[in-house]
Design an enzyme around this catalytic site. Sequence first.
Site, mmCIF file in Angstrom:
data_model
loop_
_atom_site.group_PDB
_atom_site.id
_atom_site.type_symbol
_atom_site.label_atom_id
_atom_site.label_comp_id
_atom_site.label_asym_id
_atom_site.label_seq_id
_atom_site.Cartn_x
_atom_site.Cartn_y
_atom_site.Cartn_z
ATOM 1 N N ASP A 1 0.729 -1.192 0.074
ATOM 2 C CA ASP A 1 -0.034 -0.029 0.047
ATOM 3 C C ASP A 1 0.714 1.129 0.033
ATOM 4 O O ASP A 1 1.608 1.546 0.915
ATOM 5 C CB ASP A 1 -0.826 0.068 1.318
ATOM 6 C CG ASP A 1 -1.892 1.195 1.211
ATOM 7 O OD1 ASP A 1 -2.793 1.214 0.975
ATOM 8 O OD2 ASP A 1 -1.273 2.303 1.667
ATOM 9 N N TYR B 1 3.234 9.883 -0.963
ATOM 10 C CA TYR B 1 4.468 9.166 0.198
ATOM 11 C C TYR B 1 5.808 9.500 -0.638
ATOM 12 O O TYR B 1 6.971 9.342 -0.032
ATOM 13 C CB TYR B 1 4.222 7.755 0.370
ATOM 14 C CG TYR B 1 2.836 7.392 0.973
ATOM 15 C CD1 TYR B 1 2.232 8.329 1.665
ATOM 16 C CD2 TYR B 1 2.475 6.143 0.963
ATOM 17 C CE1 TYR B 1 0.874 8.008 2.400
ATOM 18 C CE2 TYR B 1 1.245 5.572 1.748
ATOM 19 C CZ TYR B 1 0.549 6.688 2.195
ATOM 20 O OH TYR B 1 -0.632 6.275 3.146
ATOM 21 N N HIS C 1 -7.182 9.889 -1.949
ATOM 22 C CA HIS C 1 -6.828 9.741 -0.704
ATOM 23 C C HIS C 1 -7.447 10.547 0.450
ATOM 24 O O HIS C 1 -7.596 10.209 1.489
ATOM 25 C CB HIS C 1 -5.169 10.449 -0.745
ATOM 26 C CG HIS C 1 -4.382 9.966 0.120
ATOM 27 N ND1 HIS C 1 -2.877 9.906 -0.040
ATOM 28 C CD2 HIS C 1 -4.504 9.476 1.405
ATOM 29 C CE1 HIS C 1 -2.543 9.387 0.975
ATOM 30 N NE2 HIS C 1 -3.024 9.126 1.895
ATOM 31 N N LYS D 1 -2.656 5.873 -4.126
ATOM 32 C CA LYS D 1 -3.695 6.841 -3.981
ATOM 33 C C LYS D 1 -3.251 8.153 -4.838
ATOM 34 O O LYS D 1 -2.196 8.414 -4.873
ATOM 35 C CB LYS D 1 -3.792 6.941 -2.553
ATOM 36 C CG LYS D 1 -3.782 5.698 -1.642
ATOM 37 C CD LYS D 1 -3.962 6.339 -0.135
ATOM 38 C CE LYS D 1 -3.615 4.890 0.537
ATOM 39 N NZ LYS D 1 -2.079 4.349 0.512
#
Length: 303
Positions: A46, A51, A107, A76
Amino acid sequence: MPWDKIKLNDGSEIPSIAFGTWKLGKGDDGTGFVEQALDAGFSHIDTAQAYRNEEEAGRAIRESGLSREEVFITTKYSGSDGKDIEDSIKDSLENLGVHYVDLYLIHAPTLARPDIPTAWEQFEGLKGAGLAKSIGVSNFNVKELTILLNSAKIKPTVNQIEFHPYVYHQHKPILDFAKEHGIVIEAYSALEPITTRPGGPVDKPLKKIAKSKGVAEEQILLAWAKAKGTVVVTSSRRKGRLERYLDAGNIELSEQDIKAIDEAGARGAVAYRIRDWGKRCACVAAVGAFVLGMSYLSGVELY
Protein backbone atom coordinates in the site's frame (compact mmCIF):
# COMPACT_ATOMS: atom_id res chain seq x y z
CA MET A 1 -7.73 -18.40 10.50
CA PRO A 2 -4.95 -16.88 8.34
CA TRP A 3 -5.06 -13.53 6.53
CA ASP A 4 -7.39 -14.77 3.82
CA LYS A 5 -8.38 -12.71 0.81
CA ILE A 6 -11.58 -10.67 1.00
CA LYS A 7 -13.93 -10.44 -1.95
CA LEU A 8 -14.71 -6.92 -3.12
CA ASN A 9 -18.03 -5.73 -4.55
CA ASP A 10 -16.61 -5.73 -8.10
CA GLY A 11 -15.65 -9.40 -7.90
CA SER A 12 -11.94 -8.85 -7.26
CA GLU A 13 -10.16 -10.19 -4.18
CA ILE A 14 -7.87 -8.26 -1.85
CA PRO A 15 -5.30 -9.66 0.63
CA SER A 16 -6.56 -8.79 4.11
CA ILE A 17 -3.24 -7.44 5.37
CA ALA A 18 -1.06 -4.88 3.60
CA PHE A 19 2.39 -3.44 4.12
CA GLY A 20 2.16 0.37 4.10
CA THR A 21 5.00 2.54 2.80
CA TRP A 22 4.05 5.76 4.62
CA LYS A 23 7.04 7.16 6.58
CA LEU A 24 9.47 4.65 5.03
CA GLY A 25 11.25 7.31 3.03
CA LYS A 26 12.89 7.23 -0.37
CA GLY A 27 16.02 5.72 -1.87
CA ASP A 28 17.63 2.39 -1.07
CA ASP A 29 16.13 2.27 2.42
CA GLY A 30 12.59 2.56 1.08
CA THR A 31 13.25 -0.19 -1.45
CA GLY A 32 14.87 -2.39 1.17
CA PHE A 33 11.95 -2.17 3.58
CA VAL A 34 9.45 -3.18 0.87
CA GLU A 35 11.74 -6.04 -0.21
CA GLN A 36 11.88 -7.16 3.42
CA ALA A 37 8.09 -7.13 3.70
CA LEU A 38 7.69 -9.20 0.55
CA ASP A 39 10.33 -11.64 1.80
CA ALA A 40 8.48 -11.94 5.11
CA GLY A 41 5.33 -12.98 3.26
CA PHE A 42 3.33 -9.83 2.56
CA SER A 43 1.61 -9.89 -0.85
CA HIS A 44 -0.15 -6.51 -0.64
CA ILE A 45 1.80 -3.25 -0.86
CA ASP A 46 0.00 0.00 0.00
CA THR A 47 1.58 3.25 -1.16
CA ALA A 48 0.46 6.69 -2.36
CA GLN A 49 1.43 9.55 -4.61
CA ALA A 50 1.99 11.72 -1.51
CA TYR A 51 4.39 9.23 0.11
CA ARG A 52 6.95 9.97 -2.61
CA ASN A 53 8.18 6.35 -2.64
CA GLU A 54 6.13 4.65 -5.35
CA GLU A 55 9.29 4.24 -7.41
CA GLU A 56 11.04 2.48 -4.51
CA ALA A 57 8.05 0.20 -3.99
CA GLY A 58 7.97 -0.68 -7.69
CA ARG A 59 11.67 -1.44 -7.75
CA ALA A 60 11.34 -3.74 -4.74
CA ILE A 61 8.45 -5.61 -6.35
CA ARG A 62 10.37 -6.13 -9.58
CA GLU A 63 13.50 -7.27 -7.77
CA SER A 64 11.56 -9.68 -5.55
CA GLY A 65 11.23 -12.23 -8.33
CA LEU A 66 7.47 -12.36 -7.78
CA SER A 67 5.20 -12.10 -10.80
CA ARG A 68 2.95 -9.06 -11.18
CA GLU A 69 -0.09 -11.20 -10.39
CA GLU A 70 1.43 -12.33 -7.08
CA VAL A 71 1.58 -8.81 -5.62
CA PHE A 72 -1.51 -6.69 -4.97
CA ILE A 73 -0.62 -3.01 -5.42
CA THR A 74 -2.62 -0.16 -3.90
CA THR A 75 -1.78 3.48 -4.51
CA LYS A 76 -3.64 6.73 -4.02
CA TYR A 77 -4.41 9.94 -5.84
CA SER A 78 -3.11 12.67 -3.51
CA GLY A 79 -3.15 15.67 -5.86
CA SER A 80 0.61 16.07 -5.43
CA ASP A 81 2.34 18.84 -7.38
CA GLY A 82 -1.04 20.12 -8.52
CA LYS A 83 -1.51 17.21 -10.93
CA ASP A 84 -4.97 16.09 -11.94
CA ILE A 85 -6.29 12.53 -11.68
CA GLU A 86 -5.35 11.45 -15.21
CA ASP A 87 -1.77 12.72 -14.98
CA SER A 88 -1.41 11.33 -11.47
CA ILE A 89 -2.35 7.76 -12.36
CA LYS A 90 0.02 7.86 -15.33
CA ASP A 91 2.84 9.07 -13.08
CA SER A 92 2.06 6.41 -10.47
CA LEU A 93 2.08 3.62 -13.05
CA GLU A 94 5.39 4.87 -14.42
CA ASN A 95 6.89 5.15 -10.94
CA LEU A 96 5.71 1.67 -10.00
CA GLY A 97 6.79 0.22 -13.32
CA VAL A 98 3.44 -1.48 -13.98
CA HIS A 99 0.62 -1.22 -16.50
CA TYR A 100 -2.16 -1.21 -13.90
CA VAL A 101 -2.70 -1.04 -10.16
CA ASP A 102 -4.98 -3.42 -8.32
CA LEU A 103 -6.58 -0.65 -6.27
CA TYR A 104 -6.61 3.13 -6.76
CA LEU A 105 -7.98 5.40 -4.03
CA ILE A 106 -8.93 9.04 -3.64
CA HIS A 107 -6.66 9.81 -0.68
CA ALA A 108 -9.10 12.23 0.98
CA PRO A 109 -12.47 13.81 0.13
CA THR A 110 -10.93 17.29 -0.07
CA LEU A 111 -8.90 16.06 -3.05
CA ALA A 112 -12.05 15.22 -5.02
CA ARG A 113 -12.03 18.33 -7.19
CA PRO A 114 -14.03 20.13 -8.37
CA ASP A 115 -16.43 17.91 -6.44
CA ILE A 116 -16.88 14.30 -5.40
CA PRO A 117 -19.21 13.22 -8.27
CA THR A 118 -16.90 14.65 -10.93
CA ALA A 119 -13.76 13.14 -9.43
CA TRP A 120 -15.44 9.76 -9.00
CA GLU A 121 -16.60 9.76 -12.63
CA GLN A 122 -12.95 10.17 -13.62
CA PHE A 123 -12.03 7.24 -11.37
CA GLU A 124 -14.69 5.15 -13.08
CA GLY A 125 -13.02 6.05 -16.36
CA LEU A 126 -9.67 4.78 -15.07
CA LYS A 127 -11.24 1.46 -14.19
CA GLY A 128 -12.90 1.28 -17.60
CA ALA A 129 -9.54 1.93 -19.26
CA GLY A 130 -7.93 -0.91 -17.31
CA LEU A 131 -5.51 1.35 -15.43
CA ALA A 132 -6.99 0.31 -12.09
CA LYS A 133 -8.69 -3.02 -11.48
CA SER A 134 -10.60 -1.66 -8.49
CA ILE A 135 -11.31 1.86 -7.26
CA GLY A 136 -12.10 3.21 -3.84
CA VAL A 137 -11.72 6.07 -1.38
CA SER A 138 -9.92 6.97 1.82
CA ASN A 139 -10.95 9.06 4.84
CA PHE A 140 -14.56 9.50 3.63
CA ASN A 141 -17.35 9.93 6.18
CA VAL A 142 -20.99 8.89 5.74
CA LYS A 143 -22.06 12.21 4.21
CA GLU A 144 -19.25 12.09 1.65
CA LEU A 145 -19.92 8.44 0.81
CA THR A 146 -23.59 9.28 0.31
CA ILE A 147 -22.75 12.10 -2.11
CA LEU A 148 -20.53 9.70 -4.07
CA LEU A 149 -23.07 6.89 -4.21
CA ASN A 150 -25.86 9.21 -5.35
CA SER A 151 -24.12 9.71 -8.70
CA ALA A 152 -21.86 6.65 -8.95
CA LYS A 153 -22.18 4.07 -11.70
CA ILE A 154 -19.58 1.96 -9.93
CA LYS A 155 -19.49 1.64 -6.14
CA PRO A 156 -16.22 2.22 -4.32
CA THR A 157 -14.79 -1.13 -3.27
CA VAL A 158 -13.11 0.14 -0.11
CA ASN A 159 -12.88 3.07 2.27
CA GLN A 160 -9.50 3.27 4.01
CA ILE A 161 -9.80 5.00 7.39
CA GLU A 162 -8.07 5.31 10.74
CA PHE A 163 -9.22 2.30 12.72
CA HIS A 164 -8.34 1.19 16.25
CA PRO A 165 -10.24 0.74 19.54
CA TYR A 166 -10.07 4.44 20.48
CA VAL A 167 -11.91 5.53 17.31
CA TYR A 168 -14.07 2.44 16.82
CA HIS A 169 -17.25 3.89 18.35
CA GLN A 170 -16.71 7.25 16.65
CA HIS A 171 -16.40 5.52 13.28
CA LYS A 172 -19.19 3.00 13.85
CA PRO A 173 -21.61 4.92 11.56
CA ILE A 174 -19.03 4.67 8.74
CA LEU A 175 -18.62 0.94 9.37
CA ASP A 176 -22.37 0.34 9.36
CA PHE A 177 -22.88 2.40 6.21
CA ALA A 178 -20.03 0.59 4.46
CA LYS A 179 -21.44 -2.80 5.39
CA GLU A 180 -24.89 -1.81 4.11
CA HIS A 181 -23.42 -0.86 0.73
CA GLY A 182 -20.88 -3.65 0.39
CA ILE A 183 -17.84 -1.42 0.89
CA VAL A 184 -14.84 -3.00 2.61
CA ILE A 185 -13.13 -1.01 5.36
CA GLU A 186 -9.35 -0.78 5.25
CA ALA A 187 -7.75 0.01 8.62
CA TYR A 188 -4.70 2.19 9.04
CA SER A 189 -3.10 3.11 12.42
CA ALA A 190 -4.47 -0.11 13.92
CA LEU A 191 -1.56 -0.24 16.38
CA GLU A 192 -1.94 3.34 17.62
CA PRO A 193 -3.10 2.37 21.15
CA ILE A 194 0.36 0.95 21.87
CA THR A 195 2.55 3.02 19.53
CA THR A 196 1.36 6.56 20.25
CA ARG A 197 -1.23 6.25 23.04
CA PRO A 198 0.29 3.82 25.55
CA GLY A 199 -1.05 3.82 29.09
CA GLY A 200 -4.70 4.07 28.07
CA PRO A 201 -7.62 1.82 29.06
CA VAL A 202 -7.00 -0.60 26.17
CA ASP A 203 -3.65 -1.63 27.67
CA LYS A 204 -5.27 -3.77 30.38
CA PRO A 205 -7.35 -6.11 28.17
CA LEU A 206 -4.53 -6.28 25.62
CA LYS A 207 -2.03 -7.42 28.23
CA LYS A 208 -4.46 -9.94 29.72
CA ILE A 209 -5.49 -11.48 26.40
CA ALA A 210 -1.93 -11.50 25.03
CA LYS A 211 -0.66 -13.24 28.16
CA SER A 212 -3.39 -15.86 28.06
CA LYS A 213 -2.55 -16.70 24.43
CA GLY A 214 1.21 -16.35 24.71
CA VAL A 215 1.46 -13.73 21.99
CA ALA A 216 2.44 -10.06 21.68
CA GLU A 217 0.00 -7.23 22.39
CA GLU A 218 0.31 -5.83 18.87
CA GLN A 219 -0.82 -9.21 17.55
CA ILE A 220 -3.98 -8.95 19.62
CA LEU A 221 -4.73 -5.50 18.19
CA LEU A 222 -4.30 -6.81 14.64
CA ALA A 223 -6.46 -9.85 15.43
CA TRP A 224 -9.12 -7.46 16.80
CA ALA A 225 -9.07 -5.39 13.57
CA LYS A 226 -9.27 -8.61 11.55
CA ALA A 227 -12.24 -9.79 13.62
CA LYS A 228 -14.03 -6.56 12.65
CA GLY A 229 -13.74 -7.58 8.99
CA THR A 230 -11.20 -4.94 7.96
CA VAL A 231 -8.21 -5.08 5.65
CA VAL A 232 -5.30 -4.10 7.91
CA VAL A 233 -2.64 -1.71 6.59
CA THR A 234 0.40 -1.80 8.85
CA SER A 235 4.15 -1.35 8.71
CA SER A 236 7.47 -1.91 10.46
CA ARG A 237 11.14 -1.64 9.63
CA ARG A 238 11.87 -4.84 11.54
CA LYS A 239 11.38 -8.17 9.85
CA GLY A 240 10.65 -9.96 13.13
CA ARG A 241 7.71 -7.69 13.78
CA LEU A 242 6.39 -8.15 10.25
CA GLU A 243 6.47 -11.90 10.76
CA ARG A 244 4.55 -11.50 14.02
CA TYR A 245 2.00 -9.34 12.22
CA LEU A 246 1.45 -12.12 9.71
CA ASP A 247 1.21 -14.71 12.48
CA ALA A 248 -1.56 -12.61 14.06
CA GLY A 249 -3.83 -13.85 11.30
CA ASN A 250 -3.97 -17.21 13.08
CA ILE A 251 -5.18 -15.73 16.39
CA GLU A 252 -8.87 -16.15 17.13
CA LEU A 253 -10.44 -13.86 19.71
CA SER A 254 -13.54 -14.78 21.67
CA GLU A 255 -16.59 -12.53 21.72
CA GLN A 256 -15.64 -11.72 25.31
CA ASP A 257 -12.13 -10.66 24.22
CA ILE A 258 -13.51 -8.41 21.50
CA LYS A 259 -16.09 -6.88 23.85
CA ALA A 260 -13.42 -6.12 26.46
CA ILE A 261 -11.30 -4.28 23.89
CA ASP A 262 -14.35 -2.45 22.50
CA GLU A 263 -15.42 -1.23 25.94
CA ALA A 264 -11.90 -0.16 26.91
CA GLY A 265 -11.62 1.71 23.63
CA ALA A 266 -14.87 3.56 24.31
CA ARG A 267 -13.66 4.61 27.78
CA GLY A 268 -10.37 5.75 26.30
CA ALA A 269 -12.10 7.75 23.58
CA VAL A 270 -14.03 9.73 26.20
CA ALA A 271 -10.89 10.29 28.27
CA TYR A 272 -8.92 11.51 25.26
CA ARG A 273 -11.73 13.87 24.23
CA ILE A 274 -11.81 15.36 27.73
CA ARG A 275 -8.03 15.72 27.73
CA ASP A 276 -8.01 17.38 24.31
CA TRP A 277 -10.85 19.70 25.36
CA GLY A 278 -8.86 20.66 28.44
CA LYS A 279 -5.81 21.45 26.32
CA ARG A 280 -7.88 23.65 24.01
CA CYS A 281 -9.41 25.50 26.97
CA ALA A 282 -5.97 26.03 28.49
CA CYS A 283 -4.71 27.38 25.16
CA VAL A 284 -7.66 29.78 24.84
CA ALA A 285 -7.15 30.94 28.42
CA ALA A 286 -3.44 31.51 27.81
CA VAL A 287 -4.16 33.54 24.68
CA GLY A 288 -6.80 35.56 26.55
CA ALA A 289 -4.39 36.28 29.40
CA PHE A 290 -1.72 37.34 26.91
CA VAL A 291 -4.10 39.73 25.12
CA LEU A 292 -5.27 41.26 28.40
CA GLY A 293 -1.70 41.63 29.58
CA MET A 294 -0.60 43.34 26.37
CA SER A 295 -3.60 45.65 26.48
CA TYR A 296 -2.70 46.65 30.03
CA LEU A 297 0.93 47.31 29.14
CA SER A 298 -0.01 49.33 26.06
CA GLY A 299 -2.73 51.25 27.82
CA VAL A 300 -5.48 49.97 25.51
CA GLU A 301 -8.86 49.39 27.17
CA LEU A 302 -10.86 46.36 26.01
CA TYR A 303 -14.66 46.59 26.21
